[in-house]
Design an enzyme around this catalytic site. Structure first.
Site, PDB file in Angstrom:
ATOM      1  CD  GLU A  67      38.773  40.819  51.202  1.00  0.00           C
ATOM      2  OE1 GLU A  67      37.824  40.241  50.662  1.00  0.00           O
ATOM      3  OE2 GLU A  67      39.745  40.219  51.686  1.00  0.00           O
TER       4      GLU A  67
HETATM    5  C1  LIG Z   1      48.819  43.390  49.650  1.00  0.00           C
HETATM    6  C2  LIG Z   1      47.807  42.421  49.138  1.00  0.00           C
HETATM    7  C3  LIG Z   1      47.151  41.582  50.021  1.00  0.00           C
HETATM    8  C4  LIG Z   1      46.234  40.647  49.542  1.00  0.00           C
HETATM    9  N1  LIG Z   1      45.653  39.758  50.419  1.00  0.00           N
HETATM   10  C5  LIG Z   1      44.924  38.724  49.924  1.00  0.00           C
HETATM   11  C6  LIG Z   1      44.486  37.658  50.769  1.00  0.00           C
HETATM   12  O1  LIG Z   1      44.706  37.668  51.980  1.00  0.00           O
HETATM   13  N2  LIG Z   1      43.803  36.633  50.208  1.00  0.00           N
HETATM   14  C7  LIG Z   1      43.539  36.574  48.871  1.00  0.00           C
HETATM   15  O2  LIG Z   1      42.942  35.605  48.430  1.00  0.00           O
HETATM   16  N3  LIG Z   1      43.923  37.578  48.040  1.00  0.00           N
HETATM   17  C8  LIG Z   1      44.616  38.630  48.540  1.00  0.00           C
HETATM   18  N4  LIG Z   1      45.043  39.629  47.701  1.00  0.00           N
HETATM   19  C9  LIG Z   1      44.684  39.578  46.294  1.00  0.00           C
HETATM   20  C10 LIG Z   1      43.660  40.626  45.901  1.00  0.00           C
HETATM   21  O3  LIG Z   1      42.420  40.345  46.464  1.00  0.00           O
HETATM   22  C11 LIG Z   1      43.640  40.695  44.366  1.00  0.00           C
HETATM   23  O4  LIG Z   1      44.864  41.280  43.970  1.00  0.00           O
HETATM   24  C12 LIG Z   1      42.460  41.476  43.827  1.00  0.00           C
HETATM   25  O5  LIG Z   1      41.261  40.804  44.075  1.00  0.00           O
HETATM   26  C13 LIG Z   1      42.565  41.763  42.339  1.00  0.00           C
HETATM   27  O6  LIG Z   1      42.953  40.655  41.617  1.00  0.00           O
HETATM   28  P1  LIG Z   1      44.166  40.797  40.575  1.00  0.00           P
HETATM   29  O7  LIG Z   1      45.293  41.407  41.309  1.00  0.00           O
HETATM   30  O8  LIG Z   1      44.382  39.488  39.951  1.00  0.00           O
HETATM   31  O9  LIG Z   1      43.666  41.834  39.526  1.00  0.00           O
HETATM   32  P2  LIG Z   1      42.781  41.536  38.214  1.00  0.00           P
HETATM   33  O10 LIG Z   1      41.640  40.644  38.564  1.00  0.00           O
HETATM   34  O11 LIG Z   1      43.681  41.115  37.115  1.00  0.00           O
HETATM   35  O12 LIG Z   1      42.209  42.980  37.901  1.00  0.00           O
HETATM   36  C14 LIG Z   1      42.982  43.988  37.239  1.00  0.00           C
HETATM   37  C15 LIG Z   1      42.059  45.150  36.864  1.00  0.00           C
HETATM   38  O13 LIG Z   1      41.023  44.665  35.970  1.00  0.00           O
HETATM   39  C16 LIG Z   1      39.739  44.947  36.504  1.00  0.00           C
HETATM   40  N5  LIG Z   1      38.845  43.843  36.205  1.00  0.00           N
HETATM   41  C17 LIG Z   1      39.086  42.526  36.296  1.00  0.00           C
HETATM   42  N6  LIG Z   1      37.997  41.831  35.925  1.00  0.00           N
HETATM   43  C18 LIG Z   1      37.037  42.721  35.626  1.00  0.00           C
HETATM   44  C19 LIG Z   1      35.683  42.634  35.187  1.00  0.00           C
HETATM   45  N7  LIG Z   1      35.068  41.469  35.019  1.00  0.00           N
HETATM   46  N8  LIG Z   1      35.022  43.780  34.956  1.00  0.00           N
HETATM   47  C20 LIG Z   1      35.590  44.977  35.150  1.00  0.00           C
HETATM   48  N9  LIG Z   1      36.867  45.125  35.552  1.00  0.00           N
HETATM   49  C21 LIG Z   1      37.578  44.011  35.793  1.00  0.00           C
HETATM   50  C22 LIG Z   1      39.955  45.095  38.015  1.00  0.00           C
HETATM   51  O14 LIG Z   1      38.950  45.896  38.622  1.00  0.00           O
HETATM   52  C23 LIG Z   1      41.315  45.751  38.067  1.00  0.00           C
HETATM   53  O15 LIG Z   1      41.185  47.133  37.879  1.00  0.00           O
HETATM   54  C24 LIG Z   1      45.941  40.594  48.164  1.00  0.00           C
HETATM   55  C25 LIG Z   1      46.573  41.470  47.283  1.00  0.00           C
HETATM   56  C26 LIG Z   1      47.514  42.353  47.750  1.00  0.00           C
HETATM   57  C27 LIG Z   1      48.218  43.239  46.760  1.00  0.00           C
END
Ligand SMILES: Cc1cc2nc3c(=O)[nH]c(=O)nc-3n(C[C@H](O)[C@H](O)[C@H](O)COP(=O)(O)OP(=O)(O)OC[C@H]3O[C@@H](n4cnc5c(N)ncnc54)[C@H](O)[C@@H]3O)c2cc1C
Length: 612
Positions: A440
């Protein structure tokens, strides 16, 4: 497995502190009586204990299984899900127009807190059905609403939110899923990952809310549209027809929430994935934000629900586990052995957990009351409460999930080695709660939302109005005969936060975007702590009134015997001690974080990591 719900504190927050019964004066809630609300709390606690909690270990051990494109949940989920739907829990806060009970939001929040504490992996299914239906209720055409909302609110059909793609996590504007116009509908192609409950066998129909880009849309987040993609196409008579071209391609193995399915979803692999546009083209993110904001409050609640269960377990254990002697008798090998709850360090952990759990409960219930006031309150106040809700949403999400993890960590430490092994269940709480700080919008993204959007909103007006709300409370009670000495702690925290907020504003004006962003997460923690300090002091004032009315003057010499004989007196007395501990012992961290901002070190920005 030990499981306890703190119904007494939940009732205190609802009826003595936030006073949810005041909301019953609003036309939207006029049909409910306070007794009904009290019955709902009792029934939710019973349902959580008897029906939901037995699923927790089963879900963790058996997990969700993927076979031949299908996801199977543990058998035990099915009967419990039916009972959940029949109990009307999915739509307890939804308008009766759509088959809901129309209860004030704080009631729905409290019930869901109990259910999450009982089995978070299970409860995510009905929660998603609710939030997806709410988006359709708010933004879909009348025709789609009539077909989908009643079935989703009843739990007959499920819902998902499909945002994330491999290259588009935090940066949703980078998503690539395509939507092509095809008459009265669109054809979608793309892959979504990490989709919670993207496929499962609790219900036949799953309604996916999908963000995609219509051909020719502008780049970035402004070119994103929202679609409803049902697993089965719905026929004119409302029955399920042909299978739509959306498939689960696999599920993830993960740290916790094993009883929830995290799916990779393929849309349009055979070229005929039908989607219906919700709202207008390119306005998808605005609409999806309704679901994301609700989900953010829910995720904060996930931190609270799991942490509350972990704290109750640790408290029970600390009263029973005998280890060592009283600190004053450490030189006497023959001294009686005492329960670990007698050791100051264990008391520190227990009181920290208690303060955070009770403070978070108050925070999220208050946010729920704001959402009711924003929607149903007096016309002239609605914008103010909507602003407060928006300001508190990233705090509920990020502070709630962070504190939730911290509480589970402390619960584990309280159980020592027995916390780390499986037997007592704390290790599952810790694994299950961790995701709340990630999905989220990660907590880092929440912190940016707070400092870059929510605090500066309307030229800082919402933030100032919110501080004014706290100031009014401080001014009214700072000369309190028994609690007045605690108020300077809150005032100092307020002044420090106001000063750092100004400093960030000035830095932004001067073009330095990086330094405030470097301190965004600590700022959010400080803001969360300040709000908890305020709410816990509010609770202390209420508790003091009650104690006085009971004749239990806490500072008088008869305190021990009064407390011994009087469980309600003990509850209120502990409230006051909890607030005192929080504002004197935890709240000062606000000043340490401010000192870090004042140090003006840019080391983290300037450091060169090898290979960067
Ligand atoms: C168990 C599980 C359930 C999920 N359920 C859903 C779902 O139902 N629907 C859905 O759509 N998604 C879902 N997700 C996805 C989840 O919302 C994302 O994993 C999350 O938003 C982070 O995206 P990412 O994993 O690509 O991390 P990234 O975006 O790659 O982030 C990695 C790190 O970089 C930091 N970061 C990235 N960009 C910035 C920035 N601009 N400034 C500062 N810091 C930054 C982040 O804070 C984080 O610490 C789920 C994930 C999991 C693991």
């Amino acid at each position: 497995m030990f499981f306890r719900i703190d119904e007494r504190d939940a009732r205190f927050v609802l009826f003595e502190h936030i006073k949810v019964q005041e909301l019953l004066k609003l036309p939207a809630f006029r049909d409910h009586a306070q007794e009904t609300l009290e019955m709902v709390v009792a029934e939710a606690a019973r349902f959580a204990r008897e029906v939901v909690q037995p699923l927790n270990v089963i879900g963790d051990r058996e997990g969700a299984k993927f076979e031949n494109g299908k996801v199977r949940f543990p058998k035990a989920y099915h009967e419990a899900y039916r009972a959940y739907c029949e109990g009307g829990w999915i739509a307890s806060g939804t308008s009766p127009e759509w088959g809901g009970q129309g209860l004030p939001a704080p009631l729905a929040i409290t019930s869901v807190e109990f259910f999450i504490g009982a089995c978070p992996a299970f409860v995510v299914n009905p929660m998603l059905a609710h939030s997806a239906a709410h988006v359709l209720e708010s933004f879909a055409s009348q025709e789609l609403k009539q077909v989908y909302c009643p079935k989703m609110y009843a739990g007959e059909w499920a819902g998902t939110m499909c945002l994330t793609e491999p290259q588009a996590g935090s940066a949703l504007g980078d998503l690539k899923t395509q939507a092509q116009r095809a008459g009265d509908h669109y054809l979608l192609t793309g892959t979504k990952i990490f989709i919670t409950s993207g496929e499962h066998d609790l219900v036949k129909q799953i309604c996916h809310l999908v963000l995609a880009r219509v051909e020719g849309a502008p780049a970035g987040i402004k070119g994103v549209s929202l679609f409803l993609v049902p697993k089965y196409l719905v026929q004119k008579d409302g029955s399920l027809g042909e299978r739509n071209d959306v498939r689960c391609l696999g599920i993830e193995e993960k740290m916790g929430l094993h009883g929830s399915a995290t799916c990779t979803m393929g849309f349009g692999e055979d070229g005929h994935c039908v989607g219906y546009l919700i709202g207008k083209e390119n306005e998808g993110i605005k609409l999806m934000f309704q679901m994301m904001n609700e989900a953010r409050i829910y995720v904060g609640l996930q931190g609270l629900g799991i942490a509350s269960a972990a704290y109750e377990l640790a408290l029970d254990y600390a009263k029973q586990r005998v280890q060592g002697t009283d600190a004053a008798a450490f030189k006497d090998p023959g001294a009686p052995r005492v329960p670990i709850i007698r050791h100051p360090d264990v008391r520190r952990m227990l009181t920290t957990m208690k303060a955070l759990v009770e403070g978070l409960r108050a925070l999220i219930v208050r946010a729920g009351a704001y959402s009711d006031l924003a929607e149903h309150g007096p016309e002239e106040d609605r914008a103010k409460y909507q602003g407060f809700l928006e300001l508190l949403t990233p705090v509920c999400k990020a502070y709630g999930s962070e504190a939730g993890f911290r509480i589970c960590d402390m619960a584990m430490l309280t159980l020592g080695g027995y916390g780390y092994i499986r037997e007592y269940g704390v290790e599952q709480y810790m694994r299950d709660v961790k995701i709340a700080s990630i999905y989220e919008g990660t907590n880092g993204i929440q912190a940016i939302d707070l400092i870059a959007r929510k605090v500066p909103a309307k030229g800082g007006l919402v933030f100032m109005q919110f501080l004014q709300e706290v100031n009014t409370f401080i001014d009214r009670h700072k000369s309190h005969p028994r609690l007045g000495h605690l108020f300077p702690h809150l005032e100092q925290a307020r002044d420090t936060i106001a000063r750092i907020t100004m400093k960030f504003g000035e830095l932004n004006m001067s073009g330095d975007l990086y330094y405030p962003l470097l301190h965004a997460t600590p700022y959010l923690h400080s803001f969360g702590e300040f709000i908890l300090g305020w709410l816990l002091l509010e609770q202390a004032v209420v508790a003091d009134e009650k104690l006085q009315a009971m004749g239990g003057n806490v500072s008088s010499g008869n305190r021990p015997s009064f407390l011994k004989q009087n469980p309600e007196g003990r509850f209120y007395d502990a409230k006051i001690k909890t607030a005192e501990f929080f504002v004197t012992t935890l709240l000062p961290e606000v000043h340490a974080r401010a000192a870090a901002v004042d140090a003006s070190s840019r080391a983290a920005l300037d450091i060169v990591f090898e290979g960067e």
